[in-house]
Design a protein around this motif. Structure first.
Motif, PDB file in Angstrom:
ATOM      1  N   SER A 105       0.861  -1.186   0.000  1.00  0.00           N
ATOM      2  CA  SER A 105       0.000   0.000   0.000  1.00  0.00           C
ATOM      3  C   SER A 105       0.891   1.227   0.000  1.00  0.00           C
ATOM      4  CB  SER A 105      -0.912   0.007   1.223  1.00  0.00           C
ATOM      5  OG  SER A 105      -1.768  -1.122   1.222  1.00  0.00           O
ATOM      6  N   LEU A 106       0.685   2.092  -0.980  1.00  0.00           N
ATOM      7  CA  LEU A 106       1.554   3.274  -1.125  1.00  0.00           C
ATOM      8  C   LEU A 106       0.794   4.520  -0.693  1.00  0.00           C
ATOM      9  CD1 LEU A 106       4.311   4.300  -2.206  1.00  0.00           C
ATOM     10  CD2 LEU A 106       3.189   4.667  -4.397  1.00  0.00           C
ATOM     11  N   PHE A 107       1.417   5.317   0.183  1.00  0.00           N
ATOM     12  CA  PHE A 107       0.796   6.530   0.717  1.00  0.00           C
ATOM     13  C   PHE A 107       1.695   7.737   0.423  1.00  0.00           C
ATOM     14  CE2 PHE A 107      -0.778   3.073   3.261  1.00  0.00           C
ATOM     15  CZ  PHE A 107      -2.088   3.408   3.586  1.00  0.00           C
ATOM     16  N   PRO A 108       1.129   8.832  -0.049  1.00  0.00           N
ATOM     17  CA  PRO A 108       1.933  10.062  -0.126  1.00  0.00           C
ATOM     18  C   PRO A 108       2.194  10.590   1.287  1.00  0.00           C
ATOM     19  CG  PRO A 108      -0.341  10.500  -0.731  1.00  0.00           C
ATOM     20  CD  PRO A 108      -0.242   9.016  -0.544  1.00  0.00           C
ATOM     21  N   GLY A 109       3.400  10.968   1.563  1.00  0.00           N
ATOM     22  CA  GLY A 109       3.721  11.524   2.874  1.00  0.00           C
ATOM     23  C   GLY A 109       3.337  12.987   2.974  1.00  0.00           C
ATOM     24  N   PHE A 110       3.493  13.558   4.194  1.00  0.00           N
ATOM     25  CA  PHE A 110       3.428  15.009   4.363  1.00  0.00           C
ATOM     26  C   PHE A 110       2.019  15.580   4.409  1.00  0.00           C
ATOM     27  CE2 PHE A 110       3.955  19.264   2.103  1.00  0.00           C
ATOM     28  CZ  PHE A 110       4.513  19.934   3.175  1.00  0.00           C
ATOM     29  N   ILE A 111       1.061  14.955   3.711  1.00  0.00           N
ATOM     30  CA  ILE A 111      -0.253  15.583   3.572  1.00  0.00           C
ATOM     31  C   ILE A 111      -1.283  14.959   4.519  1.00  0.00           C
ATOM     32  CG2 ILE A 111       0.167  16.266   1.189  1.00  0.00           C
ATOM     33  CD1 ILE A 111      -1.531  13.910   0.292  1.00  0.00           C
ATOM     34  N   ALA A 112      -2.263  15.764   4.893  1.00  0.00           N
ATOM     35  CA  ALA A 112      -3.342  15.319   5.781  1.00  0.00           C
ATOM     36  C   ALA A 112      -4.535  16.257   5.570  1.00  0.00           C
ATOM     37  CB  ALA A 112      -2.873  15.352   7.233  1.00  0.00           C
ATOM     38  N   LYS A 113      -5.572  16.076   6.381  1.00  0.00           N
ATOM     39  CA  LYS A 113      -6.682  17.032   6.352  1.00  0.00           C
ATOM     40  C   LYS A 113      -7.326  17.095   7.727  1.00  0.00           C
ATOM     41  CE  LYS A 113     -10.339  13.906   4.724  1.00  0.00           C
ATOM     42  NZ  LYS A 113     -11.274  13.619   3.614  1.00  0.00           N
ATOM     43  N   THR A 114      -8.080  18.129   7.952  1.00  0.00           N
ATOM     44  CA  THR A 114      -8.755  18.290   9.239  1.00  0.00           C
ATOM     45  C   THR A 114     -10.049  17.481   9.241  1.00  0.00           C
ATOM     46  OG1 THR A 114     -10.082  20.188   8.572  1.00  0.00           O
ATOM     47  CG2 THR A 114      -7.841  20.642   9.361  1.00  0.00           C
ATOM     48  N   SER A 115     -10.649  17.379  10.419  1.00  0.00           N
ATOM     49  CA  SER A 115     -11.924  16.658  10.533  1.00  0.00           C
ATOM     50  C   SER A 115     -13.020  17.345   9.724  1.00  0.00           C
ATOM     51  CB  SER A 115     -12.345  16.564  12.005  1.00  0.00           C
ATOM     52  OG  SER A 115     -12.386  17.855  12.589  1.00  0.00           O
ATOM     53  N   ASP A 116     -12.820  18.648   9.401  1.00  0.00           N
ATOM     54  CA  ASP A 116     -13.782  19.383   8.573  1.00  0.00           C
ATOM     55  C   ASP A 116     -13.485  19.243   7.087  1.00  0.00           C
ATOM     56  OD1 ASP A 116     -15.037  20.314  10.858  1.00  0.00           O
ATOM     57  OD2 ASP A 116     -13.743  22.091  10.981  1.00  0.00           O
ATOM     58  N   GLY A 117     -12.425  18.474   6.768  1.00  0.00           N
ATOM     59  CA  GLY A 117     -12.099  18.240   5.363  1.00  0.00           C
ATOM     60  C   GLY A 117     -11.149  19.250   4.749  1.00  0.00           C
ATOM     61  N   GLU A 118     -10.619  20.182   5.558  1.00  0.00           N
ATOM     62  CA  GLU A 118      -9.673  21.162   5.012  1.00  0.00           C
ATOM     63  C   GLU A 118      -8.292  20.522   4.825  1.00  0.00           C
ATOM     64  OE1 GLU A 118      -9.337  25.028   6.696  1.00  0.00           O
ATOM     65  OE2 GLU A 118     -11.382  24.991   7.501  1.00  0.00           O
ATOM     66  N   PRO A 119      -7.663  20.724   3.665  1.00  0.00           N
ATOM     67  CA  PRO A 119      -6.340  20.148   3.440  1.00  0.00           C
ATOM     68  C   PRO A 119      -5.288  20.822   4.322  1.00  0.00           C
ATOM     69  CG  PRO A 119      -6.929  21.609   1.631  1.00  0.00           C
ATOM     70  CD  PRO A 119      -8.155  21.486   2.504  1.00  0.00           C
ATOM     71  N   THR A 120      -4.365  20.062   4.786  1.00  0.00           N
ATOM     72  CA  THR A 120      -3.271  20.586   5.603  1.00  0.00           C
ATOM     73  C   THR A 120      -2.048  19.705   5.393  1.00  0.00           C
ATOM     74  OG1 THR A 120      -2.610  21.293   7.821  1.00  0.00           O
ATOM     75  CG2 THR A 120      -3.861  19.244   7.670  1.00  0.00           C
ATOM     76  N   THR A 121      -0.938  20.081   6.015  1.00  0.00           N
ATOM     77  CA  THR A 121       0.295  19.283   5.922  1.00  0.00           C
ATOM     78  C   THR A 121       0.847  19.031   7.318  1.00  0.00           C
ATOM     79  OG1 THR A 121       1.738  21.220   5.725  1.00  0.00           O
ATOM     80  CG2 THR A 121       0.864  20.288   3.678  1.00  0.00           C
ATOM     81  N   LEU A 122       1.790  18.127   7.397  1.00  0.00           N
ATOM     82  CA  LEU A 122       2.400  17.771   8.682  1.00  0.00           C
ATOM     83  C   LEU A 122       3.717  18.491   8.923  1.00  0.00           C
ATOM     84  CD1 LEU A 122       1.744  13.909   8.656  1.00  0.00           C
ATOM     85  CD2 LEU A 122       0.304  15.748   9.554  1.00  0.00           C
ATOM     86  N   GLY A 123       4.001  19.536   8.141  1.00  0.00           N
ATOM     87  CA  GLY A 123       5.220  20.293   8.335  1.00  0.00           C
ATOM     88  C   GLY A 123       6.375  19.686   7.547  1.00  0.00           C
ATOM     89  N   ARG A 124       7.453  20.472   7.395  1.00  0.00           N
ATOM     90  CA  ARG A 124       8.604  19.987   6.640  1.00  0.00           C
ATOM     91  C   ARG A 124       9.176  18.751   7.324  1.00  0.00           C
ATOM     92  NH1 ARG A 124      10.435  23.238   2.638  1.00  0.00           N
ATOM     93  NH2 ARG A 124      11.210  21.219   1.950  1.00  0.00           N
ATOM     94  N   GLY A 125       9.465  17.734   6.525  1.00  0.00           N
ATOM     95  CA  GLY A 125       9.906  16.468   7.097  1.00  0.00           C
ATOM     96  C   GLY A 125       8.741  15.593   7.497  1.00  0.00           C
ATOM     97  N   GLY A 126       7.529  16.018   7.146  1.00  0.00           N
ATOM     98  CA  GLY A 126       6.330  15.329   7.611  1.00  0.00           C
ATOM     99  C   GLY A 126       6.120  13.946   7.031  1.00  0.00           C
ATOM    100  N   SER A 127       6.841  13.569   5.986  1.00  0.00           N
ATOM    101  CA  SER A 127       6.691  12.209   5.439  1.00  0.00           C
ATOM    102  C   SER A 127       7.137  11.173   6.458  1.00  0.00           C
ATOM    103  CB  SER A 127       7.487  12.077   4.144  1.00  0.00           C
ATOM    104  OG  SER A 127       6.928  12.893   3.131  1.00  0.00           O
TER     105      SER A 127
END
Length: 814
Positions: free
Chosen positions: A183-205
């Motif tokens: 299973s391949l996942f892009p690192g670094f990216i996420a979203k809030t419980s409201d569906g807004e896109p966000t990131t985990l900060g530099r090095g977030g992968s």
């Protein structure tokens, strides 16, 4: 199950991506895998750059987007067969069109919100993961691409705060239904419980991979990068740095917080509670062992695990009498910084509570000053607290190790090692556990500090000396030859590595921080820049290399004047040039004081007897409590050679010419024959004995005629010797009549010194002194009748060079 994460350097281009796929394919044969990938190397920076260019109403963002597009299309064309490229390129271009539309909106509004920046930055991982998944399918892997934003949920769009309950639920639910091997996942990216896109900060992968590993209780979390694990120090700055095979979670956290770029600091937290091992591996050398990170490490041989650092630090100082004994003062300070979203990296406070010093990122320094000056405006107005002070261009160096608290004196070793190399410590912070000792130093000293600390705590007592050599004539060239000849012996027997990093003669000079090759230094010097003693010093200072030694093989008074500058920079000085030590007593004394003050060795054994240990013997006598009453010596190998070879049937001119050609005299033989050289030597011995004396205080009995003494060139001097042969013949005849030999003798007794030609009878210790030998008689409390005698070769390029070599070795052994 294992979780593997591949960083930007591992997926930089098609070639590296193929290596990644090979690793995934090999590991997936035995276990199912979750794989996390970063954006193609450098793409995240380009995305953020494009966003900022657009927000600044700068249409160069378009060319940046073209660069991003080309990077991805090139990877596709190299990884995917032509027949399969069309749909993949179409998908990538569709995503890039969305990116272009976003940037165009930013350009039109001249505004880049945090939310929009997160969305723009997320394109890197989304594109790379799609391309890698398609390339893996071509290789026949059973792989599925998942969107990390569907699984990793944060509580805030601007702060990296994971909603672990929801995140773990989603990941576990997927794990139950998943039937794919990879299973391949892009690192670094996420979203809030409201569906807004966000990131985990530099090095977030790294963080993405750790969250996945924790949720599925993975057997192991593997971080694949471009180095073979966590190193004892930054290998780009410390060539001798080595990978650490096994460290603890705590050590990894300390090292990662203090600048180790191999692992992102928050990565460790999700796996620590679950006790999941982390392995740092090298994508390009997968056979290397790498670094294993676990809860505990047994049988650790060294107290220090690693040395880390942070660049671009500013030191913020707040001090004043109004701080003393005031409850809540520190709370106000840190609360003000917290509300301004300023991270404090290091804190130290005087026990008197009169001052607080803290370190922040350099880009936050002015903001921190404004915030704190505002928070304490009342106290500053009432002069109870001084306005905040900022010191820029700082850095933090930290020693890290779980076992450090078992070992006494580590702090002292750290501080003394830095101090000996003129690295000033601005602030110190150490926890009670002693797992981290941190110091704030100047940014310019980082490389030197890391190398000397690594040498002190990790290397097998092999000390590196770096020489700046001026003067490569008879003596200097012999010294370089001896250094080259003995390099293996020095390394194997004395644990010394000596590099010549700067060379100068009167015409040119050259430098090489990696070391000038001593079997071809002439070629390097021939193509060097124009020589300048002041610039030679400035370059040596700017190179700022540990264990630096300035070596002077000249007789140049201008070179002698710069010794004090080297010593004041904690650079040792080794010299055969006796002008400095025979200069005015105030200057001689200043050099001794600078040597003590800055812990910089100032050695000049060859000033008196070439390679003979005359000064060293005298210093040992005095250090042991003995008192010197009288010194008698033949200190000129040149004059001894001349008068030993001047006999019936030989011209005085011919003997002096021979002495010059064989390297026994100074380039200008008048310096030797006038007695000035011998006077300087006995002056130095008198001063080393504790006497305050100037050169003019020494009585000189000249044997040269006035005509020779008044010449103003070497050629004129030699012509005068020819013209005055009868004068020298008369001196020789007088000695022969008395059945004596001629020796130029220096004497120091009862605070007075004199030099002159003497008739030496057959029963005197000086009578049988042959060739260019020197001899010194020390009469002391312990040797009142039978003097302590030092005797041996006292002139010649080889022995002088060996004496300089010995002084260099003496510094190396300290």
């Amino acid at each position: 199950m294992n979780v593997l994460k591949f960083g930007g350097s591992s997926v930089a281009n098609a070639t590296t991506i193929e290596k990644v796929i090979e690793i995934i394919e090999k590991q997936s044969r035995n276990k199912s895998l979750y794989v996390v990938v970063s954006a193609l190397g450098g793409v995240t920076d380009l995305l953020i750059q494009a966003g900022k260019e657009a927000s600044s109403n700068n249409d160069t963002y378009k060319s940046t987007l073209i660069t991003i597009e080309n990077r991805h299309l090139e990877a596709i064309k190299e990884l995917i067969p032509v027949v399969s490229q069309s749909s993949i390129i179409s998908k990538v271009k569709s995503e890039l069109n969305k990116l272009e539309s976003l940037c165009e909106g930013v350009y039109l509004l001249s505004e880049l919100s945090p939310k929009t920046e997160s969305v723009i930055a997320s394109f890197g991982e989304m594109l790379s993961s799609f391309i890698i998944a398609e390339a893996a399918k071509v290789k026949g892997l059973d792989i599925v691409l998942k969107d990390s934003r569907d699984y990793i949920i944060t509580t805030d769009a601007t702060k990296v705060t994971i909603d672990y309950e929801e995140t773990n639920f989603r990941i576990k639910r997927y794990a139950q239904d998943n039937n794919h091997q990879v299973s391949l996942f892009p690192g670094f990216i996420a979203k809030t419980s409201d569906g807004e896109p966000t990131t985990l900060g530099r090095g977030g992968s790294d963080f993405t991979a750790a969250i996945l590993a924790s949720a599925v209780q993975a057997d192991k979390l593997q971080i694949w990068t471009d180095v073979s694990g966590m190193y004892t120090a930054n290998p780009k700055l410390v060539k001798q740095a080595k990978p650490v095979t096994h460290i603890s979670y705590q050590e990894a956290m300390e090292l990662s917080h203090f600048g180790a770029k191999v692992i992102y600091p928050p990565t460790i937290h999700p796996v620590l509670d679950k006790n999941i091992p982390i392995v740092i591996k090298n994508t390009f050398q997968p056979e290397d062992e790498g670094t294993l990170i676990t809860r505990e490490v047994a049988n650790r041989p060294k107290p220090v695990t690693g040395i880390s650092h942070i660049d671009n630090i500013s030191v913020i100082s707040l001090e004043g009498s109004g701080m003393v004994g005031i409850p809540g003062f520190s709370k106000r300070l840190f609360e003000a910084l917290f509300l301004a979203n300023i991270n404090v990296i290091l804190i130290t406070q005087a026990s008197s509570e009169h001052s607080i010093c803290l370190a922040v990122d350099e880009q936050d320094a002015e903001k921190a000053k404004l915030v704190l000056d505002t928070a304490f405006e009342f106290e500053i107005t009432k002069h109870k607290v001084d306005p905040v002070k900022i010191e820029n261009n700082a850095a933090i160096v930290a020693l890290v190790g779980d076992n450090m608290y078992h070992h006494q004196g580590l702090s002292g070793k750290m501080f003394s090692t830095l101090g000996k190399n003129n690295v000033n410590i601005r602030a110190i912070a150490q926890g009670a556990s002693e797992k981290n000792i941190s110091v704030v130093i100047g940014k310019k000293d980082i490389k030197k500090a890391l190398n000397i600390l690594h040498e002190r705590f990790f290397e097998v007592k092999t000390k590196q000396l770096n020489l700046f050599v001026t003067g490569v004539g008879n003596v200097g060239s012999k010294l370089l030859s001896q250094l080259e000849q003995q390099k293996s012996y020095l390394k194997d027997k004395l644990r010394l590595k000596i590099r010549v990093v700067g060379i100068s003669n009167s015409r040119t000079m050259t430098f090489d921080e990696q070391g000038i090759k001593l079997d071809s230094w002439e070629e390097a010097l021939a193509t060097g820049e124009k020589a300048n003693s002041e610039k030679f010093f400035i370059t040596a200072k700017e190179m700022n290399i540990r264990n630096s030694i300035f070596v002077d093989n000249t007789a140049n008074p201008d070179i002698a004047k710069v010794y004090k500058h080297y010593l004041a920079e904690s650079m040792a000085v080794v010299t055969c040039n006796k002008i400095a030590c025979a200069d005015e007593y105030a200057n001689y004394s200043e050099l001794q004081e600078l040597s003590r003050k800055f812990s910089a060795s100032f050695l000049y054994e060859t000033n008196v007897g070439a390679g003979l240990p005359i000064i060293d013997t005298l210093n040992n006598l005095i250090a042991s409590g003995d008192n010197v009453h009288k010194i008698q010596a033949v200190l000129s190998g040149s004059l001894n050679f001349v008068f030993n070879n001047y006999k019936e049937g030989v011209n005085f001119y011919d003997v002096v010419k021979q002495a010059q050609e064989e390297g026994y005299t100074e380039p200008d033989p008048k310096i030797d024959l006038s007695g000035v050289d011998v006077a300087r030597k006995i002056l130095i011995l008198a001063r080393e004995s504790g006497n305050i004396m100037e050169l003019e205080d020494i009585e000189k009995e000249a044997f040269l005629p006035e005509e020779s003494l008044e010449t103003n060139s070497v050629d004129a001097f030699f012509e005068s010797l020819k013209a005055n042969e009868s004068h020298f013949k008369q001196i020789l005849d007088e000695a022969n009549k008395k059945e004596c030999r001629l020796k130029y003798v220096a004497q120091y007794e009862d605070g007075k010194a004199k030099v002159g030609l003497q008739h030496i009878p057959a029963d005197h210790p000086f009578y049988n002194l042959e060739g260019s030998d020197n001899i010194v008689l020390f009469y002391t409390d312990r040797y009142p009748q039978q003097p302590l005698i030092v005797k041996g070769a006292g002139a010649g390029a080889d022995v002088t060079a060996s004496g300089i070599f010995a002084d260099i070795i003496r510094i190396g052994k300290k």
